[in-house]
Design an enzyme around this catalytic site. Structure first.
Site, PDB file in Angstrom:
ATOM      1  N   HIS A   1      14.239   0.584 -50.585  1.00 16.44           N
ATOM      2  CA  HIS A   1      14.819  -0.565 -51.288  1.00 16.44           C
ATOM      3  C   HIS A   1      16.214  -0.269 -51.821  1.00 16.44           C
ATOM      4  O   HIS A   1      16.669  -0.920 -52.762  1.00 16.44           O
ATOM      5  CB  HIS A   1      13.903  -0.989 -52.434  1.00 16.44           C
ATOM      6  CG  HIS A   1      12.596  -1.553 -51.989  1.00 16.44           C
ATOM      7  ND1 HIS A   1      12.494  -2.694 -51.221  1.00 16.44           N
ATOM      8  CD2 HIS A   1      11.325  -1.137 -52.192  1.00 16.44           C
ATOM      9  CE1 HIS A   1      11.223  -2.960 -50.974  1.00 16.44           C
ATOM     10  NE2 HIS A   1      10.492  -2.026 -51.541  1.00 16.44           N
TER      11      HIS A   1
ATOM     12  N   ARG B   1      12.052   8.825 -50.278  1.00 17.70           N
ATOM     13  CA  ARG B   1      11.177   7.792 -49.723  1.00 17.70           C
ATOM     14  C   ARG B   1      11.856   7.151 -48.519  1.00 17.70           C
ATOM     15  O   ARG B   1      12.868   6.462 -48.660  1.00 17.70           O
ATOM     16  CB  ARG B   1      10.850   6.713 -50.763  1.00 17.70           C
ATOM     17  CG  ARG B   1       9.940   5.624 -50.183  1.00 17.70           C
ATOM     18  CD  ARG B   1       9.319   4.732 -51.231  1.00 17.70           C
ATOM     19  NE  ARG B   1      10.270   3.830 -51.868  1.00 17.70           N
ATOM     20  CZ  ARG B   1       9.923   2.861 -52.730  1.00 17.70           C
ATOM     21  NH1 ARG B   1       8.636   2.688 -53.038  1.00 17.70           N
ATOM     22  NH2 ARG B   1      10.833   2.096 -53.288  1.00 17.70           N
TER      23      ARG B   1
ATOM     24  N   ASP C   1      14.377  17.565 -41.447  1.00 16.82           N
ATOM     25  CA  ASP C   1      15.434  18.445 -40.962  1.00 16.82           C
ATOM     26  C   ASP C   1      16.637  18.448 -41.908  1.00 16.82           C
ATOM     27  O   ASP C   1      17.344  19.456 -42.026  1.00 16.82           O
ATOM     28  CB  ASP C   1      15.879  18.037 -39.555  1.00 16.82           C
ATOM     29  CG  ASP C   1      14.912  18.477 -38.473  1.00 16.82           C
ATOM     30  OD1 ASP C   1      13.974  19.232 -38.792  1.00 16.82           O
ATOM     31  OD2 ASP C   1      15.089  18.057 -37.309  1.00 16.82           O
TER      32      ASP C   1
ATOM     33  N   GLU D   1      -0.167   0.314 -51.912  1.00 16.55           N
ATOM     34  CA  GLU D   1       0.468  -0.746 -52.694  1.00 16.55           C
ATOM     35  C   GLU D   1       0.054  -2.157 -52.262  1.00 16.55           C
ATOM     36  O   GLU D   1       0.767  -3.122 -52.530  1.00 16.55           O
ATOM     37  CB  GLU D   1       1.987  -0.605 -52.617  1.00 16.55           C
ATOM     38  CG  GLU D   1       2.540  -0.410 -51.214  1.00 16.55           C
ATOM     39  CD  GLU D   1       4.014  -0.040 -51.213  1.00 16.55           C
ATOM     40  OE1 GLU D   1       4.739  -0.476 -52.134  1.00 16.55           O
ATOM     41  OE2 GLU D   1       4.443   0.655 -50.289  1.00 16.55           O
TER      42      GLU D   1
ATOM     43  N   ASP E   1       4.260  -4.240 -55.539  1.00 10.33           N
ATOM     44  CA  ASP E   1       3.739  -4.840 -54.310  1.00 10.33           C
ATOM     45  C   ASP E   1       2.263  -5.195 -54.445  1.00 10.33           C
ATOM     46  O   ASP E   1       1.806  -6.216 -53.912  1.00 10.33           O
ATOM     47  CB  ASP E   1       3.946  -3.897 -53.128  1.00 10.33           C
ATOM     48  CG  ASP E   1       5.364  -3.941 -52.593  1.00 10.33           C
ATOM     49  OD1 ASP E   1       5.701  -4.918 -51.911  1.00 10.33           O
ATOM     50  OD2 ASP E   1       6.133  -3.015 -52.875  1.00 10.33           O
TER      51      ASP E   1
END
Length: 260
Positions: free
Chosen positions: A48, A73, A87, A152, A178
């Site tokens: 977000h 995230r 990585d 969520e 959510d």
């Protein structure tokens, strides 16, 4: 030389409370300030917030010089994205919208090298291996990767037992916003029905032996979650801290100099 130790992973495994801050301003300066503020962990958000691989890497680099641990995230639990973020040096990932045990297992596979998983082997090019300076990275990396999954919605809540049964999941994070929307209370994460569902889920996660986490700005809810055993709790968001204080500063200036 093995992969760097992940202090966050080991702390939540031992039940030690880890307090965090969400980073959504997508800027290394803000990340550096936040990581030096005293939080145990900070989370760089690509779901977000306007982050991409390069901006996330830049933030990981400045956070590494501070005491806070960096979590990331991704926008979605896609194997290709997970590979790139690992990585780039992320050792803790929070994967959004996990809805089944099968999906949770796919995520475990995505953070694990073959023959036990499917993570692509490209460590020679990677910041994660200090560009090949960590000779034992390939054989030790998985031990220090912390995989958190985010439940969520009602589908995820219904599958919580199946998700908790998957080996390789370090913790489960409940997303109140959510979940509230899916339960018919959009914008009302503090609704009693939503709070009850969140607290019930956290109790189940803790009882399973896995770490439970949440992001909430509700101080009473923070205390309730801590008291029932949540071990990684995000209490602030850089966007809201900045916006709140900038608005207060502008109002204070106006009150003193224009309206006074």
């Amino acid at each position: 030389m093995p992969a760097p130790r992940n202090p966050f992973k080991h702390a939540i495994a031992k039940g030690e409370l880890q307090l965090g801050c969400w980073l959504g301003l997508a800027d290394p300066y803000i990340a550096e300030i936040s990581a030096g503020a005293g939080f145990d962990w900070v989370l760089v958000d690509a779901e977000h917030a306007p982050n991409d691989l390069r901006s996330i890497t830049a933030q990981l680099q400045v956070i590494a010089a501070r005491k806070s641990h960096a979590a990331v995230r991704p926008p979605i639990g896609d194997t290709r994205i997970i590979k790139q973020f690992l990585d780039a040096g992320a050792q803790t990932l929070l994967i959004p919208m996990v809805e089944s045990g099968a999906q949770a297992q796919e995520l475990v596979d995505a953070v694990t090298y073959p023959p036990h998983g499917i993570r692509g082997v490209g460590a020679a090019l990677a910041r994660a291996s200090d560009f090949s300076a960590i000779g034992d990275y390939l054989t030790t990396a998985r031990d220090e990767i912390c995989l958190l999954v985010q439940v969520e919605n009602r589908k995820g809540m219904d599958a919580l037992d199946d998700i908790l049964a998957i080996d390789g999941i370090d913790g489960v994070f409940i997303g109140p916003a959510d979940l509230a929307a899916d339960m018919g209370f959009i914008g009302q994460a503090g609704a009693p029905e939503v709070k009850a569902a969140v607290l019930g889920a956290i109790e189940k996660i803790v009882a399973s032996g896995k770490a439970a986490g949440i992001l909430t700005l509700d101080t009473d809810m923070q205390l309730q979650c801590r008291d029932i055993g949540a071990t990684f709790i995000a209490t602030e968001i850089d966007v809201t801290v900045f916006a709140r204080n900038m608005r207060a500063a502008a109002k204070d200036a106006s009150d003193r100099l224009r309206d006074g």
